[in-house]
Scaffold this motif. Structure first.
Motif, PDB file in Angstrom:
ATOM      1  N   ARG A 193      -6.326 -25.907   5.096  1.00  0.00           N
ATOM      2  CA  ARG A 193      -6.952 -25.137   4.237  1.00  0.00           C
ATOM      3  C   ARG A 193      -7.863 -25.884   3.367  1.00  0.00           C
ATOM      4  O   ARG A 193      -8.748 -25.528   2.647  1.00  0.00           O
ATOM      5  CB  ARG A 193      -5.994 -24.424   3.083  1.00  0.00           C
ATOM      6  N   ALA A 212      -6.362 -24.072  -2.541  1.00  0.00           N
ATOM      7  CA  ALA A 212      -5.112 -24.608  -1.892  1.00  0.00           C
ATOM      8  C   ALA A 212      -4.221 -25.576  -2.888  1.00  0.00           C
ATOM      9  O   ALA A 212      -3.097 -25.533  -3.139  1.00  0.00           O
ATOM     10  CB  ALA A 212      -5.184 -25.484  -0.671  1.00  0.00           C
ATOM     11  N   GLU A 260      -1.241 -25.281   5.655  1.00  0.00           N
ATOM     12  CA  GLU A 260      -1.763 -25.549   4.277  1.00  0.00           C
ATOM     13  C   GLU A 260      -2.735 -26.757   4.294  1.00  0.00           C
ATOM     14  O   GLU A 260      -3.594 -26.628   3.780  1.00  0.00           O
ATOM     15  CB  GLU A 260      -0.500 -25.915   3.408  1.00  0.00           C
TER      16      GLU A 260
END
Lengths: 358, 358, 358, 358
Positions: A46, A317, A43
């Protein structure tokens, strides 16, 4: 105040963009969740999904978990995660000490606090968002066993609609053209959440859509929030707008989803769907009019350096993170997730079976 | 939870639409404010501004002040105001016991609570809004001596733009046409707040625009929130979108106001401006598809009775109320209004003189 | 602020002692609870348990339920209950306008708010406690199906220990003797809660004992809070103070209970036990020294009228109410009671079977 | 939840005793305060005031400031301060994995969370208190320019009264005697705050004394809280207990201070005074009865290592910290300290001049 988000699943972000570090403390994550560090890393990665139009700041974004996890499992205690700031060059911000940048928060922070950290946008920088992504990653770890997924996609970029890959290439070209002139552009993002059971959201002031509106509008550069059909409702009639009910395999469903899965602030078991508008990047190389706050003389700012031509892709994100955190908060509030111990065996795993009527 | 709005100036609304009464308790109103009962009455009377397209429910909306005011002056203690429900006819809602109305919260309330008051929309009714108008009236009493005014106007009705009185007449005609077929229509409202000093709003999650977004999206039937230029930002460039700074009579101002008076979540001293989209009235006389939750058979609902053809005009008072309450909350949070004693002599009365830089 | 108690099960009290009414709004009571009006009445009737030493104010304390209950079952929405003030005689309080009574809040309210309702103690009156008793009655309705009971008893009165009925008669005699001179006396109350499962209470700042301490100290006239063995711990050794563990019928128990059932802020499954000290009634007929706040001259106050000789007995209902509300709040917070729907079938009904280890 | 203290000035502590670090994030400290790092260091050094009876854990307690301070001045943004855990030896805690220590939170944490960090007491360790001391140091920095000081002193140790230095030596001797047998002892601490203006504290549930009670009872090992004359009120009459008013140099004062400076939950301008009881150290070398939670067999625990014979002296810094934080919170809440910008020129610097009546 203002740095705490949420009630049952809440997190506090801290840190200035050019200070020693930024970080987040998550409170209210139940004990017993397998903490997926690899997912957290993915994550964080991203943060810059498309290097062509993205930022040049290339930090490792290495997260250090300082508390709340033991032997790979959450403890139910506060989870503190720290990310050091390493790629810092504050010199180019010197001018901001006296001359606020248009489109930025330089002036308003000064109005509020008098004493400010003028370097790199401080708390108003996109840097703060990395903390939200961390909290969102933990929220997604909780949503996954519940069968709930949050997705986002760009539906417009630099004023051009994006429905296909070809559209996206055309829009990206436009982004680069505008960027080539030193200017910037914005976009539109659609967010969906699938698998959310009916009954999530608290009436009146903690409506699911109201809380999503708060979450989205709290992201820097987001200028509009539309639930379901959003602004299009203004020209619809009631017969067009209302979503008729039907039975589907023993479950109540609606045949259309104009409301975006929320009625009276409570989810109806359909897909949650909303749209946000992202402003063009405020940092541009085009000369701009400002004032010197000390001399009170007008000045022309010519910002140097490279910036995101368009930060819509970077926002994806963050938008998902805030959506996930909002959902987890209200899932705990509504009794769908146990507030203290994460028990997979007691989770609702299929939306239909959770349907309160069927 | 969910029935409390705000932090420093907060209020709790209670009451079902067809229960004995609805009401509001306001906590955090400073002591020493002259309570303007006449003004409260005039705000309550705004509930139906245009009888042609408004509701048929004609309640006196007589507010009884049960606490918090003594000798016409606020005490700083909770102000409880009760409004009895008198014009109640619950029979026509019998069908809702088993068949949820499309576009309403009948189904989702049942999904959440199992046991519901099916009469008249309960808490999800427009009736709840009268409590917000009461709280907003008190908020406006506090804003007035600060030199802050909140205004709202309809900019679109039934899909037609409204800029002039002639526009409004044309749009109203369209509303009635649609209403004549048993269907309904929606609209768009622009809200402005003048006189708000720079420095109001708390960064990150309690941004002024985020809190306004929460406030607006919490109003039943509001489907979109746009700050400043809102969705139009998506097709603008940074150079077009950024608001340049200038000096004006010793004060910092911007030459445009695309951001709607808020940068980084904090007011910049310019006019606060945002837009909301109002859905068409969900109650229509057109036959609609639903399901009987007991038999699980499809049904066709044919709602009887008269409803608002378009409730956009009714929403004006509510929208202003929620805006005023949000502003007072953040004015206290930011130290602009004393949290305990309302002292007019210490209030900022002219925007320019409050400018933190000049 | 200050008039809201609790987080998950929270209530707001409002109303001045000599205003039109007092009342409470309870938020966070789950839907589906059978509302026991007879029990509410019986709790309200406890307001004066012993007429010999109690108050002379004889109000019906008739509670009107204005919202949150439908067909005898809670809706999960705010429950507003109003009690009109009827037996009001404000004349005897005229002197307080200028001369604050020793032992009362007259002076401090004025210091805080400037503008005050000087009649009858306003919010600082015992009258406010009736609202707590109402909220506590609802809390007890939730605790009963969980198998949790809250009890309180007087362990000391007017300086005399009370262990037996004979003790109580002797102490009452002493109360009346002191009262006969126009003076007043205080007492000590022990509170116990049986059936509380292990695991209730949130570490660090929301510890069960800390929240009980807050709850008790918020009651007017309570001067001390002792958890378990309380002040006696100061002279104990660790070996005397620590409660050894043992197994009892498959469950973990302690052989002593000095800690009062709470370790590290979390219940251990044993009886919850604590003690509070109640001040002597501040209203006395003995002449007292005060000042006239306008003339700044010393004055001697000679309060007329009859007052409670000792209000310890009256406090019992309030103490239990605050205990019950605290427990329900933390039971919901800990996932023991569902936050939205009260489902008896999912409740822990026997303490031993809930034991997390056995 | 549970790890956040306060409302306007609030802090969140995080970290396990044997995890990588502990820390605190302070939110609501106004901008513009000169951050006194030397003072912070001196407060951290108080952690072990008397080595004779104190702990053997000798950590540097080096605080790293990660955010919220720029150029030595607070920014008004969250202040995150981290302290690494370095002197960790977890082996001796292995036994706790299965056998909970009497007097500790081992069992209750397991009951609540199922998954626990069994090493070193985790969040229930005294280690957590260092975070409170950090927050308290910042609170004291804010109190100092307001002319408010917080003091604490031991009034009883190991059951012996401490009024003089000679008393203290005698008591210390007793502590060491008891400690020599492997057992431990407790004590009593009196806390005073001078310079608090009249009008601090919010009625009903956020009373100054109630909030102090919460703050004190949230400290591990504190078993009782007494406001002013505390438990002694039980045997007093109203005439003895009430504090008469008098004029003193133009200011209203009381001639006695039984109430500890708080009436009706609001400060009256006199010294704030309360007392707490500290339990004997639960970690003792005396064999104790426990159970093995896996085998359900009784066990006898014989804890090795050295511990505080009496941790009353260590608690002083924590008690002052929690008092200071509570006062700052309520000073901001009451409008005595500006919530956003710390402006010395607007502070009340002399108690008498702040007196609202004189």
């Amino acid at each position: 105040l203002g740095s705490i988000f949420g009630s049952q699943f809440r997190f506090l972000t801290w840190g200035e963009a050019h200070g020693p570090a930024v970080g987040v403390v998550i409170e209210g994550c139940p004990a017993g969740l397998a903490f997926d560090e690899a997912f957290l890393k993915s994550e964080l990665a991203r943060d810059v999904p498309d290097t062509d139009i993205g930022t040049t700041r290339r930090e490792p974004n290495k997260a250090e978990i300082l508390s709340g996890v033991f032997e790979g499992i959450t403890l139910g205690t506060p989870i503190c995660i720290v990310i050091r700031n390493e790629d810092i060059c504050s010199r180019r911000y010197e001018i901001i000490r006296t001359c606020p940048r248009p489109g930025h928060a330089d002036y308003t922070y000064r109005a509020r606090y008098s004493h400010v950290d003028w370097r790199g946008g401080s708390r108003a920088s996109g840097r703060e968002c990395i903390c939200r992504v961390v909290a969102g990653a933990v929220a997604k770890m909780l949503l996954r066993p519940c069968g709930i997924t949050v997705c986002s996609r760009i539906t417009s970029l630099a004023g051009l609609p994006v429905a296909t890959c070809a559209d996206y290439e055309a829009a990206k070209k436009r982004v680069l053209e505008i960027g080539g002139t030193g200017d910037s552009s914005g976009g539109v993002i659609e967010v969906t959440a699938a698998g959310v059971p009916a009954g999530v959201g608290s009436p009146i002031f903690d409506k699911l859509d109201a809380r999503l509106g708060l979450a989205m509008m709290s992201i820097g550069g987001v200028a509009a929030f539309e639930m379901g059909s959003g602004t299009a409702f203004a020209a619809m009639t009631g017969a067009e707008a209302n979503d008729p009910f039907t039975m589907d395999g023993g479950a109540v469903r609606t045949t259309t989803n104009n409301c975006g899965g929320v009625q009276g602030g409570i989810s109806n078991g359909m897909e949650i769907r909303f749209t946000i508008t992202v402003k063009p990047t405020p940092s541009i190389a085009v000369p701009q009019q400002s004032v010197n706050l000390h001399t009170k003389e007008p000045v022309v700012l010519e910002t140097q350096g490279r910036f995101d031509h368009n930060f819509t892709p970077r926002v994806l994100a963050v938008v998902e993170a805030m959506t996930a955190a909002t959902l987890v908060d209200l899932l705990i509030e509504g009794g769908f997730i146990h507030p203290v111990r994460f028990e997979e065996s007691r989770l609702p795993t299929a939306r239909l079976s959770r349907n309160p009527i069927s």
